[in-house]
Design a protein around this motif. Structure first.
Motif, PDB file in Angstrom:
ATOM      1  N   UNK A  96       0.782  -1.235   0.000  1.00  0.00           N
ATOM      2  CA  UNK A  96       0.000   0.000   0.000  1.00  0.00           C
ATOM      3  C   UNK A  96       0.814   1.285   0.000  1.00  0.00           C
ATOM      4  N   UNK A  97       2.134   1.177   0.200  1.00  0.00           N
ATOM      5  CA  UNK A  97       2.996   2.357   0.152  1.00  0.00           C
ATOM      6  C   UNK A  97       3.022   2.915  -1.270  1.00  0.00           C
ATOM      7  N   UNK A  98       3.041   4.220  -1.394  1.00  0.00           N
ATOM      8  CA  UNK A  98       3.040   4.811  -2.732  1.00  0.00           C
ATOM      9  C   UNK A  98       4.378   4.563  -3.445  1.00  0.00           C
ATOM     10  N   UNK A  99       4.279   4.182  -4.707  1.00  0.00           N
ATOM     11  CA  UNK A  99       5.480   4.013  -5.512  1.00  0.00           C
ATOM     12  C   UNK A  99       6.184   5.352  -5.682  1.00  0.00           C
ATOM     13  N   UNK A 102       9.365   1.961  -1.847  1.00  0.00           N
ATOM     14  CA  UNK A 102      10.373   2.208  -0.805  1.00  0.00           C
ATOM     15  C   UNK A 102      10.215   1.319   0.426  1.00  0.00           C
ATOM     16  N   UNK A 103       9.083   0.659   0.554  1.00  0.00           N
ATOM     17  CA  UNK A 103       8.866  -0.214   1.714  1.00  0.00           C
ATOM     18  C   UNK A 103       9.229  -1.664   1.393  1.00  0.00           C
ATOM     19  N   UNK A 104       8.767  -2.181   0.274  1.00  0.00           N
ATOM     20  CA  UNK A 104       8.978  -3.593  -0.058  1.00  0.00           C
ATOM     21  C   UNK A 104      10.398  -3.894  -0.551  1.00  0.00           C
ATOM     22  N   UNK A 105      10.987  -2.975  -1.276  1.00  0.00           N
ATOM     23  CA  UNK A 105      12.249  -3.269  -1.950  1.00  0.00           C
ATOM     24  C   UNK A 105      13.436  -2.908  -1.058  1.00  0.00           C
ATOM     25  N   UNK A 106      14.195  -3.940  -0.710  1.00  0.00           N
ATOM     26  CA  UNK A 106      15.307  -3.826   0.231  1.00  0.00           C
ATOM     27  C   UNK A 106      16.576  -3.381  -0.501  1.00  0.00           C
ATOM     28  N   UNK A 107      17.321  -2.481   0.092  1.00  0.00           N
ATOM     29  CA  UNK A 107      18.578  -2.048  -0.506  1.00  0.00           C
ATOM     30  C   UNK A 107      19.740  -2.810   0.100  1.00  0.00           C
ATOM     31  N   UNK A 108      20.571  -3.395  -0.751  1.00  0.00           N
ATOM     32  CA  UNK A 108      21.742  -4.149  -0.330  1.00  0.00           C
ATOM     33  C   UNK A 108      22.992  -3.339  -0.674  1.00  0.00           C
ATOM     34  N   UNK A 109      23.835  -3.070   0.351  1.00  0.00           N
ATOM     35  CA  UNK A 109      25.044  -2.268   0.143  1.00  0.00           C
ATOM     36  C   UNK A 109      26.269  -2.972   0.746  1.00  0.00           C
TER      37      UNK A 109
END
Length: 276
Positions: free
Chosen positions: A252-255, A269-276
């Motif tokens: 439900x978070x806005x794209x 920004x909520x579902x997609x995890x950033x890997x660094x």
């Protein structure tokens, strides 16, 4: 830009239109479309028969008799359509192949970015940009192990890595956004930091999305048409591309939309995890 599903759709729709026909004459209204010798292109093609049409990634490979191939890249807006040799010329028609039966295949390109090359069949990897490409989805070479090893060598973000064609061939902006959303990987994740289990998931989703898109004859967002002048059907299945500001179907978070190396990139920004 037509991506792998769109180019495959063009290939499939062109085959019944021109396979078996013999070229009588070639007209170059805009010679720069042809990246190899123009005079050779005009002089060697008459008398040649269309044997088949193959494809690698975003390249069409029009196979001719006498061991010749026309390698065609549609770039942003290139299209082929069958007409008659006496039909009025559209202002964006740039190349015409007139056949002995009176029909004609015309190449139309609003931006004039597309390119053709006349080469010896079998030399594609030595003489064209195909030689710089990685393996394409759903091929026997494109395994999860191959993708894991390929990403290990890439220190840049995953969006750019998937777009640069050197690891995976045939993906463009639309399908990369969809694949990254389905696998919950942030587009700015460093490619070599993504866990192996996530890369396996990424591999499977790339294959799945490309399969789905080909089945629905590609995606028409701006101007893509197949060789019969028909639009694709996958645009109705897009979950993230073109949906900035809309709620993510999962959380439900806005794209949101950002620029990644100049390319518009939509993600959750909520579902997609950033890997660094």
């Amino acid at each position: 830009m037509p991506e792998m599903p769109e180019v495959e759709t063009v290939r499939r729709t062109m085959i019944p239109l021109i396979k078996g026909k013999t070229i009588e004459k070639v007209i170059l209204w805009y010679p720069k479309i042809v990246a190899t010798d123009h005079e050779k292109f005009l002089s060697e093609l008459p008398g040649k028969k269309i044997i088949d049409i193959d494809r690698y990634a975003k390249y069409l490979l029009i196979r001719l008799s006498d061991n010749l191939t026309i390698v065609s890249h549609l770039r942003m807006e290139g299209k082929y359509h069958l007409t008659t040799s006496d039909a009025p010329k559209d202002k964006h028609d740039h190349v015409e192949f007139i056949f002995t039966d009176g029909t004609a295949l015309r190449y139309n390109d609003v931006r004039k970015f597309g390119r053709m090359q006349l080469i010896l069949t079998g030399t594609e990897r030595q003489t064209t940009g195909i030689g710089k490409l990685g393996y394409e989805p759903n091929s026997s070479e494109f395994t999860s192990e191959y993708l894991i090893n390929g990403l290990k060598r890439k220190k840049k973000n995953i969006k750019n890595t998937l777009l640069d064609q050197s690891v995976v061939a045939g993906l463009g902006n639309i399908y990369v956004d969809e694949v990254l959303w389905r696998t919950k990987i942030h587009p700015l994740s460093q490619a070599n930091k993504i866990p192996a289990e996530k890369v396996i998931e990424l591999h499977d989703q790339i294959n799945q999305i490309i399969t789905e898109a080909i089945k629905l004859q590609g995606t028409t967002v701006h101007s893509f048409l197949n060789a019969n002048g028909q639009v694709g059907g996958f645009q109705s299945k897009l979950q993230v591309y073109g949906h900035v500001g809309e709620p993510c179907p999962v959380c439900g978070t806005k794209f949101e939309k950002i620029k990644v190396n100049g390319r518009g990139t939509t993600f959750c920004p909520h579902c997609q995890v950033i890997y660094k």
